[in-house]
Design a protein around this motif. Sequence first.
Motif, PDB file in Angstrom:
ATOM      1  N   LEU A 194       0.868  -1.320  -0.079  1.00  0.00           N
ATOM      2  CA  LEU A 194      -0.494  -0.044  -0.056  1.00  0.00           C
ATOM      3  C   LEU A 194       0.937   1.395  -0.077  1.00  0.00           C
ATOM      4  O   LEU A 194       0.365   2.692  -0.097  1.00  0.00           O
ATOM      5  N   ALA A 195       2.631   1.094   1.184  1.00  0.00           N
ATOM      6  CA  ALA A 195       2.924   2.016   0.656  1.00  0.00           C
ATOM      7  C   ALA A 195       3.706   2.391  -0.622  1.00  0.00           C
ATOM      8  O   ALA A 195       4.120   3.740  -1.051  1.00  0.00           O
ATOM      9  N   LEU A 196       3.556   1.882  -1.763  1.00  0.00           N
ATOM     10  CA  LEU A 196       3.466   2.535  -3.171  1.00  0.00           C
ATOM     11  C   LEU A 196       2.435   3.250  -3.390  1.00  0.00           C
ATOM     12  O   LEU A 196       2.804   4.319  -4.656  1.00  0.00           O
ATOM     13  N   LEU A 197       1.384   3.568  -2.919  1.00  0.00           N
ATOM     14  CA  LEU A 197       0.741   5.086  -2.974  1.00  0.00           C
ATOM     15  C   LEU A 197       1.172   6.194  -2.671  1.00  0.00           C
ATOM     16  O   LEU A 197       0.745   5.859  -1.859  1.00  0.00           O
ATOM     17  N   PRO A 198       1.593   6.968  -3.141  1.00  0.00           N
ATOM     18  CA  PRO A 198       1.942   7.917  -2.351  1.00  0.00           C
ATOM     19  C   PRO A 198       1.271   9.375  -1.624  1.00  0.00           C
ATOM     20  O   PRO A 198       0.534   9.176  -2.180  1.00  0.00           O
ATOM     21  N   GLY A 199       1.455   9.157   0.061  1.00  0.00           N
ATOM     22  CA  GLY A 199       0.727  10.067   0.618  1.00  0.00           C
ATOM     23  C   GLY A 199       0.751   8.887   1.807  1.00  0.00           C
ATOM     24  O   GLY A 199      -0.043   8.452   2.875  1.00  0.00           O
ATOM     25  N   ILE A 200       0.475   7.294   1.436  1.00  0.00           N
ATOM     26  CA  ILE A 200       0.652   6.089   2.476  1.00  0.00           C
ATOM     27  C   ILE A 200       1.927   5.453   2.748  1.00  0.00           C
ATOM     28  O   ILE A 200       2.739   5.014   2.285  1.00  0.00           O
ATOM     29  N   SER A 201       1.965   5.878   4.401  1.00  0.00           N
ATOM     30  CA  SER A 201       3.107   5.112   5.229  1.00  0.00           C
ATOM     31  C   SER A 201       3.026   3.708   5.249  1.00  0.00           C
ATOM     32  O   SER A 201       2.795   2.639   5.078  1.00  0.00           O
ATOM     33  N   ARG A 202       4.435   3.225   4.430  1.00  0.00           N
ATOM     34  CA  ARG A 202       5.187   2.110   5.011  1.00  0.00           C
ATOM     35  C   ARG A 202       4.648   1.606   6.592  1.00  0.00           C
ATOM     36  O   ARG A 202       4.553   0.253   6.868  1.00  0.00           O
ATOM     37  N   SER A 203       6.239   2.566   7.372  1.00  0.00           N
ATOM     38  CA  SER A 203       5.864   2.152   8.229  1.00  0.00           C
ATOM     39  C   SER A 203       4.395   1.931   9.370  1.00  0.00           C
ATOM     40  O   SER A 203       4.238   1.311  10.243  1.00  0.00           O
ATOM     41  N   GLY A 204       3.603   3.190   8.878  1.00  0.00           N
ATOM     42  CA  GLY A 204       1.833   3.024   9.227  1.00  0.00           C
ATOM     43  C   GLY A 204       1.243   2.328   9.111  1.00  0.00           C
ATOM     44  O   GLY A 204       0.706   1.829   9.793  1.00  0.00           O
ATOM     45  N   VAL A 205       1.445   1.697   7.792  1.00  0.00           N
ATOM     46  CA  VAL A 205       0.877   0.693   7.784  1.00  0.00           C
ATOM     47  C   VAL A 205       1.227  -0.965   8.267  1.00  0.00           C
ATOM     48  O   VAL A 205       0.820  -1.575   8.849  1.00  0.00           O
ATOM     49  N   THR A 206       2.476  -1.204   8.849  1.00  0.00           N
ATOM     50  CA  THR A 206       2.868  -2.171   9.277  1.00  0.00           C
ATOM     51  C   THR A 206       2.627  -1.855  10.738  1.00  0.00           C
ATOM     52  O   THR A 206       2.925  -3.293  11.010  1.00  0.00           O
ATOM     53  N   LEU A 207       2.702  -0.849  10.843  1.00  0.00           N
ATOM     54  CA  LEU A 207       2.660  -0.489  12.544  1.00  0.00           C
ATOM     55  C   LEU A 207       0.809  -1.127  13.158  1.00  0.00           C
ATOM     56  O   LEU A 207       1.077  -1.565  13.856  1.00  0.00           O
ATOM     57  N   LEU A 208       0.816  -0.415  12.304  1.00  0.00           N
ATOM     58  CA  LEU A 208      -1.663  -0.755  11.797  1.00  0.00           C
ATOM     59  C   LEU A 208      -1.600  -2.155  11.975  1.00  0.00           C
ATOM     60  O   LEU A 208      -2.231  -2.379  12.737  1.00  0.00           O
ATOM     61  N   SER A 209      -0.952  -2.813  11.046  1.00  0.00           N
ATOM     62  CA  SER A 209      -1.183  -4.570  10.763  1.00  0.00           C
ATOM     63  C   SER A 209      -0.591  -5.127  12.270  1.00  0.00           C
ATOM     64  O   SER A 209      -1.939  -5.902  12.745  1.00  0.00           O
ATOM     65  N   GLY A 210       0.519  -4.466  12.334  1.00  0.00           N
ATOM     66  CA  GLY A 210       1.075  -5.757  14.010  1.00  0.00           C
ATOM     67  C   GLY A 210       0.021  -4.760  14.983  1.00  0.00           C
ATOM     68  O   GLY A 210      -0.091  -5.896  16.165  1.00  0.00           O
ATOM     69  N   LEU A 211      -0.740  -3.798  14.731  1.00  0.00           N
ATOM     70  CA  LEU A 211      -1.675  -3.612  16.215  1.00  0.00           C
ATOM     71  C   LEU A 211      -2.969  -4.734  16.439  1.00  0.00           C
ATOM     72  O   LEU A 211      -3.718  -4.955  16.920  1.00  0.00           O
ATOM     73  N   ALA A 212      -2.728  -4.446  14.655  1.00  0.00           N
ATOM     74  CA  ALA A 212      -4.733  -5.812  14.362  1.00  0.00           C
ATOM     75  C   ALA A 212      -4.248  -6.937  14.596  1.00  0.00           C
ATOM     76  O   ALA A 212      -5.509  -7.306  14.964  1.00  0.00           O
ATOM     77  N   HIS A 213      -2.185  -7.397  14.588  1.00  0.00           N
ATOM     78  CA  HIS A 213      -2.801  -8.793  15.012  1.00  0.00           C
ATOM     79  C   HIS A 213      -2.448  -9.186  16.520  1.00  0.00           C
ATOM     80  O   HIS A 213      -1.897 -10.053  16.745  1.00  0.00           O
ATOM     81  N   GLY A 214      -2.959  -8.147  17.074  1.00  0.00           N
ATOM     82  CA  GLY A 214      -2.630  -8.300  18.682  1.00  0.00           C
ATOM     83  C   GLY A 214      -1.306  -7.571  19.566  1.00  0.00           C
ATOM     84  O   GLY A 214      -1.140  -7.888  20.591  1.00  0.00           O
ATOM     85  N   LEU A 215      -0.383  -7.239  18.427  1.00  0.00           N
ATOM     86  CA  LEU A 215       1.318  -7.138  19.416  1.00  0.00           C
ATOM     87  C   LEU A 215       1.261  -5.690  20.130  1.00  0.00           C
ATOM     88  O   LEU A 215      -0.045  -5.003  19.514  1.00  0.00           O
ATOM     89  N   ASN A 216       1.743  -5.608  20.687  1.00  0.00           N
ATOM     90  CA  ASN A 216       1.684  -4.118  21.970  1.00  0.00           C
ATOM     91  C   ASN A 216       2.858  -2.975  20.603  1.00  0.00           C
ATOM     92  O   ASN A 216       3.083  -3.195  19.415  1.00  0.00           O
ATOM     93  N   HIS A 217       2.609  -1.783  21.167  1.00  0.00           N
ATOM     94  CA  HIS A 217       3.155  -0.638  19.990  1.00  0.00           C
ATOM     95  C   HIS A 217       4.709  -0.946  19.862  1.00  0.00           C
ATOM     96  O   HIS A 217       5.084  -0.721  18.547  1.00  0.00           O
ATOM     97  N   ALA A 218       4.939  -1.668  21.082  1.00  0.00           N
ATOM     98  CA  ALA A 218       6.476  -1.485  20.841  1.00  0.00           C
ATOM     99  C   ALA A 218       6.901  -2.303  19.972  1.00  0.00           C
ATOM    100  O   ALA A 218       8.212  -2.809  19.203  1.00  0.00           O
ATOM    101  N   ALA A 219       6.240  -4.193  20.346  1.00  0.00           N
ATOM    102  CA  ALA A 219       6.373  -5.147  19.246  1.00  0.00           C
ATOM    103  C   ALA A 219       6.276  -4.974  17.924  1.00  0.00           C
ATOM    104  O   ALA A 219       6.989  -5.242  17.015  1.00  0.00           O
ATOM    105  N   ALA A 220       5.469  -4.563  17.407  1.00  0.00           N
ATOM    106  CA  ALA A 220       5.087  -3.822  16.532  1.00  0.00           C
ATOM    107  C   ALA A 220       6.077  -2.941  15.600  1.00  0.00           C
ATOM    108  O   ALA A 220       6.364  -2.901  14.106  1.00  0.00           O
ATOM    109  N   ALA A 221       6.221  -2.133  16.712  1.00  0.00           N
ATOM    110  CA  ALA A 221       7.545  -1.003  15.665  1.00  0.00           C
ATOM    111  C   ALA A 221       8.783  -1.508  15.771  1.00  0.00           C
ATOM    112  O   ALA A 221       9.242  -1.229  14.458  1.00  0.00           O
ATOM    113  N   ARG A 222       9.337  -2.768  16.096  1.00  0.00           N
ATOM    114  CA  ARG A 222      10.444  -3.337  15.711  1.00  0.00           C
ATOM    115  C   ARG A 222      10.513  -4.195  14.677  1.00  0.00           C
ATOM    116  O   ARG A 222      10.950  -4.441  14.307  1.00  0.00           O
ATOM    117  N   PHE A 223       8.962  -5.043  15.193  1.00  0.00           N
ATOM    118  CA  PHE A 223       8.251  -5.822  13.914  1.00  0.00           C
ATOM    119  C   PHE A 223       8.828  -5.095  12.231  1.00  0.00           C
ATOM    120  O   PHE A 223       9.660  -5.395  10.994  1.00  0.00           O
TER     121      PHE A 223
END
Length: 275
Positions: free
Chosen positions: A164-193
Motif C-alpha cells: 500500500l505504501a506504493l501509493l504516495p501518501g500512504i506510509s509503509r511504517s504506518g501500514v505495518t504498525l497498524l497491521s501489527g496492532l491489528a494482529h494483537g502486538l503491543n506498540h513496541a513489538a509492532a514498531a520493532r517488527f
Amino acid sequence: MNPVEALLFAVIQGVSELFPISSLGHGILIPDWLHWSLNRSHPDFLPFMVMLHLGTALALLLYFHRDWRALITGFIRARGGNSNAEARLMWRLVAGTIPAGLLGLLLEKQLRVLFSSATAVLVFLSINGLLLLWGDRKQQAANARTLDKLSLMGAIKIGSGQALALLPGISRSGVTLLSGLAHGLNHAAAARFSFLLATPIILAAGVLEIPKLAHSGHAQPWGLLLSCGLLAGACAYASTWFLMRYFKKSEIESLRPFGWYCLLLGLGGLALHWL
C-alpha cells in the motif's frame, strides 16, 4: 537539484522513511511546494535515491545490529528450522518480506505513474491520517502481545500490507504498525517488527539499482552523493531511536499525533489547492 536542495531532501527522506507519515508523499509535496529544481527522470536522480536508501538501510542495520546478529545466529543454530525464538522470528521476517517485494516489483511503476501528482498525494495522505487515528482508537493495550506471539500468517499479512505504501501518501511504517496492532502486538513489538521488516526492503531498493548506475550517465559529485546518503542515514537512525522509545512509553494513542498531522496536512493542502 542543487547541493542545498539535495541535502534537505536527504533529511526529509531519512526522517519520513521511518515516521508513519509517508516518505514518498513528502518527497513529492515539499519539492513541489518549494519549487525545487527536481526532475525524477534526470539521470542524476537514480544514484541520488540509491545513496539515500543505502544510508537508511545502514542506519537500521546499525541500530538493530544485536537483533540481526541474534536472528542469524539462531537461524544457523536451528539449521533452517524453527526450534528457537530467533529462528521463528527470522522465518516471519522472510515470510513478510517476500510478498511485499513481489508486489513492489510488479506494481511500483504503474502506481507511481498514476499517482504522482500533488493532489493524489494529499488525498492519500489524508487517508493515511484517518487510518492511523482509527487504528490507534481500536488498539487495546491491555490485550497486546509481544513479538514472539506473532503467527506466520500474521507476518505474511503485515508484509503484504507494505505494498500500500506504493501509493504516495500512504506510509509503509504506518501500514505495518497498524497491521501489527491489528494482529494483537503491543506498540513496541509492532514498531520493532516494522523496522526489522523495513531493513531488507529498503536495502534491496538501493542494491538492486546499483547495476543501473553504470548506465545512468550521472554527473553528480560522489562527495555530494555520499554526504546525502550519510545524512539520510543519520536522520533515519535518530528517527528509529526516538520512535522505539516513544512507543515503549506511549502505548495508548501513540499514533494519534502522526494521524492528526497527516490528516491536517492533507486536508489543508487540498483546501489551499482548490482555493
